[in-house]
Design a protein around this motif. Structure first.
Motif, short mmCIF file in Angstrom:
data_model
loop_
_atom_site.label_atom_id
_atom_site.label_comp_id
_atom_site.label_asym_id
_atom_site.label_seq_id
_atom_site.Cartn_x
_atom_site.Cartn_y
_atom_site.Cartn_z
N ILE A 142 4.75 -8.02 -11.06
CA ILE A 142 4.08 -7.09 -11.84
C ILE A 142 2.70 -7.73 -11.70
CG2 ILE A 142 3.71 -7.71 -14.47
CD1 ILE A 142 6.53 -9.70 -13.93
N LYS A 143 2.13 -6.60 -12.16
CA LYS A 143 0.38 -6.87 -11.75
C LYS A 143 -0.39 -7.20 -13.47
CE LYS A 143 -3.37 -4.29 -9.56
NZ LYS A 143 -3.33 -3.27 -8.36
N GLU B 161 -1.17 -3.89 -20.85
CA GLU B 161 -0.25 -4.51 -20.29
C GLU B 161 0.20 -4.54 -19.27
OE1 GLU B 161 2.84 -4.43 -23.03
OE2 GLU B 161 1.36 -4.60 -24.20
N PRO B 162 0.60 -5.65 -18.68
CA PRO B 162 1.65 -5.90 -17.58
C PRO B 162 1.70 -4.91 -17.16
CG PRO B 162 1.93 -7.37 -18.99
CD PRO B 162 1.36 -6.50 -20.15
N GLU B 163 1.96 -4.34 -16.05
CA GLU B 163 2.35 -3.44 -15.45
C GLU B 163 3.14 -3.78 -14.29
OE1 GLU B 163 0.85 0.84 -12.61
OE2 GLU B 163 -0.37 -0.89 -13.30
N ILE B 164 5.06 -3.46 -13.96
CA ILE B 164 5.90 -3.53 -12.93
C ILE B 164 5.54 -2.78 -11.75
CG2 ILE B 164 8.19 -3.92 -12.30
CD1 ILE B 164 9.16 -4.71 -15.54
N VAL B 165 5.02 -3.29 -10.51
CA VAL B 165 4.75 -2.73 -9.65
C VAL B 165 5.18 -2.44 -8.43
CG1 VAL B 165 1.89 -3.21 -9.74
CG2 VAL B 165 3.29 -4.33 -8.25
N MET C 237 11.53 -19.26 -8.39
CA MET C 237 9.84 -19.06 -7.95
C MET C 237 9.34 -18.29 -7.70
SD MET C 237 8.29 -21.83 -6.74
CE MET C 237 6.32 -22.23 -6.56
N VAL C 238 8.47 -18.84 -9.24
CA VAL C 238 6.72 -17.99 -9.49
C VAL C 238 5.93 -18.10 -8.76
CG1 VAL C 238 5.73 -16.94 -11.50
CG2 VAL C 238 7.76 -16.99 -12.20
N ASN C 239 5.61 -16.81 -7.85
CA ASN C 239 4.05 -17.24 -7.02
C ASN C 239 3.57 -16.52 -7.45
OD1 ASN C 239 4.84 -18.94 -5.32
ND2 ASN C 239 6.09 -17.19 -5.03
N VAL C 240 2.15 -16.87 -7.98
CA VAL C 240 0.82 -15.67 -8.76
C VAL C 240 -0.41 -15.49 -7.40
CG1 VAL C 240 -0.90 -15.51 -10.31
CG2 VAL C 240 0.68 -16.73 -10.94
N GLU C 241 -1.04 -13.77 -6.91
CA GLU C 241 -1.83 -13.82 -6.15
C GLU C 241 -3.08 -13.58 -7.36
OE1 GLU C 241 -2.72 -10.57 -2.26
OE2 GLU C 241 -0.83 -10.99 -3.69
N ALA D 26 -10.11 -10.39 -12.41
CA ALA D 26 -10.13 -9.63 -13.34
C ALA D 26 -8.20 -8.64 -12.91
CB ALA D 26 -10.61 -7.91 -13.78
N ASN D 27 -7.72 -8.73 -12.39
CA ASN D 27 -6.53 -8.53 -11.43
C ASN D 27 -5.68 -9.06 -10.99
OD1 ASN D 27 -6.55 -5.40 -12.05
ND2 ASN D 27 -8.54 -6.09 -10.96
N SER D 28 -4.23 -9.24 -11.40
CA SER D 28 -3.49 -11.09 -10.26
C SER D 28 -1.85 -10.06 -10.30
CB SER D 28 -3.43 -11.25 -10.98
OG SER D 28 -4.91 -12.09 -11.05
N ILE D 29 -1.41 -10.31 -9.61
CA ILE D 29 -0.26 -10.29 -9.20
C ILE D 29 0.82 -10.93 -9.46
CG2 ILE D 29 1.66 -9.19 -7.78
CD1 ILE D 29 -0.27 -7.09 -6.51
#
Length: 433
Positions: free
Chosen positions: A113-114, A96-100, A1-5, A10-13
């Protein structure tokens, strides 16, 4: 399950959990692909029997365990990223997306992932409030005439003068022979050489000693070559035997249609055409002088006027550029201190954080205003600017274009040109009211 916050526009996780069984399935898929493509003696490539293939898969998984797991994780993250971006809707992903977060546990892997996207920008017509009052001085007839006379001088012809004594500004036609250490210089002599006195084209002190010479007179001239001259002559004293053959003077070209045709390289040009060209040139020069400081005022006002969500990853990249440029100005000792002291480096970066944010903010504002004002820069315009820059620097245009491409500088150059055109248009509109 993929969730988006969505943190802001301009910024999402993107958050997801990779289950162990899903990861194992992907690892099996990767290993099977490697096994199928492997060369096995006695079998054609890709034609292994089922039992042999299974044995090969097990061997591959054991032999390339780390590589297979890495590829399986990368594939899982790509799928999470693709699905997350799809859930974000119609957005333009930047950088580039960033794995946080990458948290491995007994149930699998928790990943965050940001993602950085182009922000929402709402700008009304109030941006024109940032354009200050401006007045461009008019071009007078006297200014046009003065420029015409300069062009006439540039296209002057020469004639033999009746003068008998050479003065600064004259063209002295001379024979000369140079000597260093009593020996004749290689390539140090000439006959009937036209030298404009005061042009500074010869060794310092040479032309000044010709002034006052009479036609037919011969003279020995002593000079010293500069320290930065060619190695063989640098700093050495030299003596020249000089004879003044004749004096020539420049005769400015006539200010007429023929001068216009020659100067503008246009057979249909007239003197009126040339005057209009000169007027436009002077106007542009005056605009550049008046508009320059005003453009900075506009940019400062726009930055203060609008609040925009900024993609943090893009701000960090801009900060990297600024810090890199500033670090290049430091002494080796200062640079070493930064490299060895993380706290000092952090403080150093922090100093330029606001500047980086303002630069990124301006990029988005200028882009939005350019659309409103119908401003764009074509590839042809971009090429012309690079060609002109190469010409001024004595470089090969194709090599300069290649440099811009390899260093990803074309978008930056294009944005700079868009900004210049936009600000000029806004100021011109203000000046015409």
């Amino acid at each position: 399950m993929v969730n988006v916050e969505k943190l802001d526009s301009a910024n999402s996780i993107i958050k997801a959990h990779i289950k162990n069984q899903d990861l194992e399935a992907k690892k099996d898929k990767v290993a099977r692909k490697i096994a199928k493509e492997a060369n096995v003696p006695g079998f054609r490539k890709g034609k292994l029997p089922a039992k042999a293939l299974e044995r090969k898969v097990k061997a591959v998984k054991k032999l390339y365990q780390a590589d297979i797991e890495r590829e399986a994780i990368n594939e899982a993250i790509k799928e999470i990223l693709d699905e997350g971006i799809k859930k974000l809707g119609a957005v333009e992903v930047l950088g580039e997306p960033e794995i946080v977060k990458f948290d491995r546990n007994e149930n699998g892997i928790d990943v965050e992932i940001k993602v950085y996207t182009k922000p929402e920008i709402n700008i009304g017509d109030d941006y024109k409030e940032c354009v200050p009052e401006v007045e461009v001085p008019e071009v007078s007839e006297e200014e046009i005439q003065k420029e015409l006379e300069e062009i006439a001088k540039q296209n002057a012809t020469t004639k033999v003068s009746d003068k008998q004594v050479a003065e600064k500004g004259d063209i002295a036609v001379i024979d000369f022979k140079g000597f260093v250490d009593g020996k004749e210089m290689e390539n140090g002599s000439a006959t009937s050489y036209p030298l404009e006195l005061g042009s500074g084209s010869f060794v310092p002190g040479f032309e000044e000693q010709i002034e006052g010479m009479k036609v037919g007179e011969s003279k020995k001239i002593k000079v010293k070559f500069p320290e930065n001259y060619v190695k063989e002559l640098a700093g050495k004293e030299a003596e020249f035997e000089v004879t003044l053959q004749e004096i020539q003077e420049k005769v400015p070209a006539e200010i007429n249609d023929e001068l216009a045709k020659k100067y503008l390289n246009d057979e249909n040009a007239t003197l009126d055409t040339l005057k209009e060209y000169i007027k436009t040139t002077i106007e542009n020069r005056k605009k550049a002088e008046v508009f320059g400081p005003k453009k900075e005022e506009i940019l400062e006002c726009l930055v203060k006027k609008y609040e925009i969500d900024l993609p943090e990853g893009i701000v960090e990249k801009e900060l990297d550029v600024i810090v890199g440029n500033e670090a290049a100005k430091l002494t080796p000792a200062e640079l070493k201190e930064l490299q060895e002291n993380p706290e000092k480096l952090k403080e150093f970066r922090e100093k330029f954080k606001d500047e980086a944010r303002d630069r990124v903010k301006l990029t988005f504002i200028i882009d939005e205003l350019a659309k409103k004002e119908g401003i764009s820069v074509s590839d042809e315009e971009l090429s012309q600017v690079i060609f002109y820059e190469a010409l001024m620097q004595g470089q090969n245009p194709q090599e300069l274009i290649k440099y811009y491409q390899e260093n990803n500088l074309l978008p930056v150059l294009k944005m700079n040109l868009v900004e210049e055109k936009l600000l000029t248009k806004l100021l011109e509109e203000k000046a015409s009211k």
